[in-house]
Design a protein around this motif. Structure first.
Motif, PDB file in Angstrom:
ATOM      1  N   LEU A 115       0.834  -1.202   0.000  1.00 52.26           N
ATOM      2  CA  LEU A 115       0.000   0.000   0.000  1.00 52.26           C
ATOM      3  C   LEU A 115       0.873   1.258   0.000  1.00 52.26           C
ATOM      4  N   ASN A 118       3.666   1.533  -1.330  1.00 57.20           N
ATOM      5  CA  ASN A 118       4.546   1.484  -2.510  1.00 57.20           C
ATOM      6  C   ASN A 118       6.018   1.363  -2.129  1.00 57.20           C
ATOM      7  N   ASP A 128       2.877  12.212   7.755  1.00 63.75           N
ATOM      8  CA  ASP A 128       2.109  11.646   6.634  1.00 63.75           C
ATOM      9  C   ASP A 128       2.994  10.834   5.690  1.00 63.75           C
ATOM     10  N   ASN A 129       4.161  11.378   5.384  1.00 60.21           N
ATOM     11  CA  ASN A 129       4.893  10.908   4.206  1.00 60.21           C
ATOM     12  C   ASN A 129       6.285  10.363   4.471  1.00 60.21           C
ATOM     13  N   LEU A 145      -7.955   5.568   0.698  1.00 62.96           N
ATOM     14  CA  LEU A 145      -7.875   4.957   2.026  1.00 62.96           C
ATOM     15  C   LEU A 145      -8.788   5.642   3.032  1.00 62.96           C
ATOM     16  N   PRO A 188      -6.832  11.462   6.220  1.00 62.93           N
ATOM     17  CA  PRO A 188      -6.699  12.892   5.899  1.00 62.93           C
ATOM     18  C   PRO A 188      -5.536  13.153   4.933  1.00 62.93           C
ATOM     19  N   ARG A 201      -1.352  11.073  -0.239  1.00 63.96           N
ATOM     20  CA  ARG A 201      -0.051  11.239   0.404  1.00 63.96           C
ATOM     21  C   ARG A 201       1.050  11.073  -0.656  1.00 63.96           C
ATOM     22  N   GLN A 248       1.438   7.670  -2.312  1.00 62.63           N
ATOM     23  CA  GLN A 248       0.316   7.061  -3.023  1.00 62.63           C
ATOM     24  C   GLN A 248       0.424   7.316  -4.528  1.00 62.63           C
TER      25      GLN A 248
END
Lengths: 423, 423
Positions: free
Chosen positions: A141, A143, A322-323, B196, B199, B203, B206
């Motif tokens: 998911l 990646n 987040d990243n 997904l 929030p 991202r 993704q």
């Protein structure tokens, strides 16, 4: 007062240009203008100040970085000026598929003795991380790719961006160069070469020159102009109808302070270099990790491709959570719980065509930009090329004596080897 | 409702893309959105609608224009649809120095029989103008060059931009394609491929798709997107962090109605073509003149290099009197007193690197832009390449059967022959 040379931007490109121009033209008046309070306070300070002499697929990039890094090493090792150079090496972790895309260059560099290619089994003995994500749905998911190869570059590492900027600043001052800080450039002044005193000069049929700049502190005039304004270059060039084929995106760095024994062991890895820290490491997801020996921190960053082009340079803490965190913790489970200690952001100037720098002359103005993300490590060579262009030379001499045509990084008719080692 | 293909922009690039996509995919749903009230009302309508099949130094440009012009001629001559094609020829007037820069290509084209090179003496019998400005101080001030050569292109001329746009529009409608006019696109919608529900999606890790557009009339969704928004392309792409290496500048056309016998004789010149009008003529100063047979007007324009990059598209009458009239009246004294009858301006999208078009795919979005100034004459081929890219094809078939790789006009790693015939 009209300076012989006016440089917009006291970052690494502007500083190196002024330095080399003054060395070749002692006694000329040089003024460097910057919106910040000292040299190298923009993207230069906000970068990771990493360097790699050879780890490029573009031959031009190898030439520029090679010359610059040799010069920096010369300054520190022969001239005895500490630039904070840490030869920790670069460790580029690649999946099988990624490796195949650059294997030709990597193998050539290995033959030259400047890199070593590790297979997964060898890496596993040196670095504790997850290498294989088969069957891991979360990894899929995210990646996340397997680590199959490591390309380790020897003449690579990081330095102290401030020390480098101060080195140039002090030499420039010794040679009589001047600085004007806290000065924001509003626009470049265009004038006809031959003034006629008619309305709406310069007309389209008039030859023009760039006679100076308008700033928040008044007008500054010069015989020659160098625009080394980084992420702000296009804002000064668009009104002139000049294209620098580079645009800025925000790039953020987040630092983490190791809290556990395992986290400290990741930072203070003795298996790669004499400094005994993790090399500058690039994950297959292009996240990079820098182990800062002096601070005892781990730095994390990611050049997110979909980031808008804009001059916004505010760091966002959410970007880490987040990243960055979800990815690096998959590769390095020992980072579980690692929280942001410090963060900052700068503008990176991206040239999508080939990821080489952009340097060209129009009338009496030289523009040096593009290629943030690997700008510091090519900065000295760029300065030599810009300084040669100011003087109207066809060739610039790099450190070590190699010559390079000054139109090599020109926009018009550009045809450069694309850079595939972009982190 | 989700269209199979949503095209932003009903100019020549968008129309040709929709047309060729529908021809290859009958029954698919195609929607073309434009901010104007009908097709081809932007830069397409505001251009000179000139065409030249061979007069390019870039082989790629010759291929694209050759295929497109052959298609347009086929439509008019074989299909019997009037596109208003006037094969008046191109007459590129060059000074000795300018000619030498393109003489290799010009001589090759002459050998192929597609152009004829005139020396000054031959031209003087065919066209009444000033050829020599030796000793003319005013001419020197205006940077006016002598006319030493003329390169005359046979398969060249102009057409009716409206008729061409309507041809595509009507065929698209016949095949079931739809238009939505008076619709301004605010932004392209980016979504993660796998949602997904967290929030701040998508991202950075993704994979994304471009799922549609937000307009002043609501959201439109599509499986595939084509961005053919001309001078506005970068405004939609910058927020996505995608670089189309093209930027807009205003380009203005001024028309003049002949008032004297000599002015009429300039327009209705019988010495070059069967239409009995002046060919599409480019002066050494890059001003161009188009003799419009139907209107009985002379059109004047100049691509002023120093014009700011901007989306301003208001015509300025002063531009004619400042920058066009003083030059053309030096070359053609018979134009003395010629005043502006009509004027308009459009946005030209300039790719400074090589002046070839820019066409590429990112995820499910294809971008087709750049190269205004010679866009109409390559528009059909661009449509074939874009349509092939939408379908994920590696090659597009041009009119006449020649194949071209669909990544030929890609930004990343771009290495195209620069175009030196830029007017």
């Amino acid at each position: 007062m009209e300076a012989d040379l006016l440089v917009v931007g006291a970052g690494i490109f502007g500083l190196a240009t002024a330095y080399h121009y003054l060395r070749e033209n002692p006694g000329k008046s040089v003024l460097i203008v910057d919106r910040m309070g000292d040299v190298g306070q923009g993207a230069t300070a906000k970068s990771a100040a990493a360097f790699r002499a050879n780890l490029f697929t573009s031959q031009t990039n190898r030439l520029l970085a090679g010359s610059s890094v040799d010069f920096f090493l010369h300054v520190q090792e022969k001239e005895g000026h500490d630039l904070g150079i840490m030869k920790v090496g670069y460790l580029v972790l690649r999946s099988r598929e990624q490796f195949e895309r650059v294997s030709e260059v990597a193998k050539m560099l290995e033959k030259m003795g400047t890199v070593r290619i590790y297979r997964r089994e060898e890496l596993m003995e040196k670095l504790k991380m997850n290498y294989d994500f088969s069957g891991d749905e979360e990894a899929e998911l995210l990646n996340i790719m397997n680590v199959d190869y490591g390309i380790f570059g020897f003449k690579c590492g990081y330095m102290d961006a401030d020390k480098l900027a101060y080195y140039y600043r002090d030499r420039i001052r010794e040679m009589g160069g001047d600085f004007q800080f806290n000065t924001k450039v509003e626009r470049v002044i265009v004038e006809p070469e031959v003034k006629l005193g008619i309305p709406r000069e310069p007309r389209a049929w008039q030859k023009v020159k760039f006679s100076g700049i308008e700033t928040n502190k008044g007008v500054l005039k010069a015989k020659n102009l160098v625009l080394a304004a980084g992420g702000w270059s296009h804002l000064l060039l668009d009104p002139l109808g000049i294209d620098c084929i580079s645009k800025p995106k925000k790039r953020q760095i987040f630092t983490v302070r190791p809290r556990t024994e395992e986290q400290r062991a990741l930072l203070y890895n003795p298996n790669f270099n004499e400094e005994g820290v993790l090399p500058f490491t690039i994950l297959p997801t292009e996240h990079y990790i820098r182990a800062d020996k002096r601070d005892g921190t781990l730095w994390f960053a990611l050049s997110d491709e979909m980031r808008p082009y804009s001059t916004d340079d505010e760091p966002e803490e959410s970007f880490y959570y987040d990243n960055i965190y979800p990815i690096v913790v998959k590769y390095f489970p020992q980072l579980e719980g690692a929280r942001v200690d410090n963060m900052w952001a700068g503008l990176y100037m991206i040239n999508s065509v080939d990821h080489n720098p952009v340097v060209f002359r129009r009338a009496n103005m030289v523009v040096a930009t593009g290629d943030s993300g690997s700008g510091i490590m090519k900065g000295d060579a760029i300065g030599r090329i810009s300084a040669a262009l100011v003087q109207g030379k066809k060739e610039a001499e790099l450190f070590g004596g190699e010559k390079i045509p000054t139109d090599r990084l020109e926009v018009v008719g550009r045809s450069l080897e694309p850079e595939n080692f972009v982190f």
